[in-house]
Enzyme design. Structure first.
Site, mmCIF file in Angstrom:
data_model
loop_
_atom_site.group_PDB
_atom_site.id
_atom_site.type_symbol
_atom_site.label_atom_id
_atom_site.label_comp_id
_atom_site.label_asym_id
_atom_site.label_seq_id
_atom_site.Cartn_x
_atom_site.Cartn_y
_atom_site.Cartn_z
ATOM 1 N N SER A 43 46.185 37.139 46.332
ATOM 2 C CA SER A 43 46.333 35.689 46.408
ATOM 3 C C SER A 43 45.498 35.129 47.563
ATOM 4 O O SER A 43 44.309 35.404 47.646
ATOM 5 C CB SER A 43 47.820 35.333 46.537
ATOM 6 O OG SER A 43 48.038 33.969 46.286
ATOM 7 N N ASP A 171 48.571 34.955 39.657
ATOM 8 C CA ASP A 171 48.657 35.305 41.073
ATOM 9 C C ASP A 171 49.132 36.744 41.273
ATOM 10 O O ASP A 171 50.154 37.165 40.734
ATOM 11 C CB ASP A 171 49.637 34.339 41.743
ATOM 12 C CG ASP A 171 49.561 34.365 43.250
ATOM 13 O OD1 ASP A 171 49.687 35.458 43.824
ATOM 14 O OD2 ASP A 171 49.387 33.288 43.853
#
Length: 292
Positions: A43, A171
């Site tokens: 991320s 993510d």
């Protein structure tokens, strides 16, 4: 000079808390800690990691600071993602913000570094995303950087999923927010991890649904990291640095506030390094770093 020349740095996810990660990175380089031989990021940690992998030095960290102070970063992190979801998600929507916002931020970072592919990086980088079809991590190590970074930062419900090789990705924090697993599986035996989801014990209770969800997610991801650490410390020496930010410390994207978060994280980490010296990296341990 601190430490090992064969050390992997693991950079965890945490949205706008990534500004605190930048401060930790700056303090490490300023203290003369040996640069990484490899980087694994999830991320926002993947975004930060790409800049450091391009220029594994203090200069690279200062370049990364400019990325965080850019208007492109403000467009991505200007509102808390859970607040966006709760207030704006309709039944027929799976995302509420355009992917172009993140793409512009990634383009800004790549324009500063001049690097667009994994192969151009000075240090090997592994970017962790979530393969939604397989329900497990997907790790990108070659080819174009932008698709991998878009996939790793595609917060569910906020940004649309990213299709790579006919598979949908979101993510990386969904399945591995501090990807020490990936580092150890790649053969790392000496790891510095910067985990962003540690929180203080006596914070004021949440006052809204987004704050409640954020606190619950923070605790869940932090305890996932603790569990992974206990399981993996027998296979590698792992030092985890956890900058502690207030619940809303990174929700404001004004330049002066971001500079304050980065500088506080840098100063607090520098204090820890002065106090412990090279002993900090001789044994596995988790170190919480209050920013004051």
């Amino acid at each position: 000079m601190f430490g090992s020349a064969r050390r992997t740095w693991v950079l965890g996810g945490g949205g706008a808390r990534g500004a605190a990660q930048v401060g930790v990175l700056q303090a490490l380089f300023e203290a003369g800690v040996e640069g990484p031989s490899g980087i694994v990021g999830t991320s926002v940690g993947a975004l930060n990691g790409a800049s450091i992998a391009a220029y594994p030095s203090l200069a690279g960290t200062m370049m990364l600071r400019e990325v965080w102070l850019s208007r492109q970063a403000a467009a991505v992190f200007q509102a808390h993602p859970l607040g966006i979801i709760v207030s704006g998600l309709r039944r027929d929507q799976l995302s509420v913000m355009p992917q172009q916002n993140v793409r512009r931020l990634i383009d800004r970072a790549m324009a500063l570094s001049g690097v667009t592919t994994f192969e151009q990086l000075r240090v090997p980088l592994a970017v962790v995303a979530t393969d939604m079809n397989a329900g497990k991590p997907a790790v990108f190590r070659s080819g174009e950087l932008a698709p991998a970074l878009l996939a790793s930062t595609a917060i569910p419900g906020v940004f649309p999923s990213v299709r790579i090789n006919d598979r949908e990705h979101l993510d990386g924090g969904v399945v591995d927010n501090t990807p020490m697993n990936t580092a150890v599986e790649d053969g790392a035996r000496d790891i510095i991890a910067i985990s962003l989801m540690g929180g203080g014990e006596y914070e004021q209770k949440p006052n809204s649904l987004p704050e409640l969800i954020a606190r619950t997610l923070q605790l869940s991801l932090h305890h996932q990291m603790l569990s992974d650490y206990e399981r993996l410390r027998q296979r590698a020496r792992i030092v985890v640095l956890c900058p502690i930010t207030a619940p809303t410390a990174s929700w404001v994207m004004k330049r002066e506030h971001l500079e304050a978060v980065m500088d506080a994280s840098r100063a607090a980490t520098a204090g820890l390094l002065r106090q412990r010296g090279s002993k900090l990296f001789r044994h596995s341990g988790i170190h919480y770093i209050p920013l004051g």
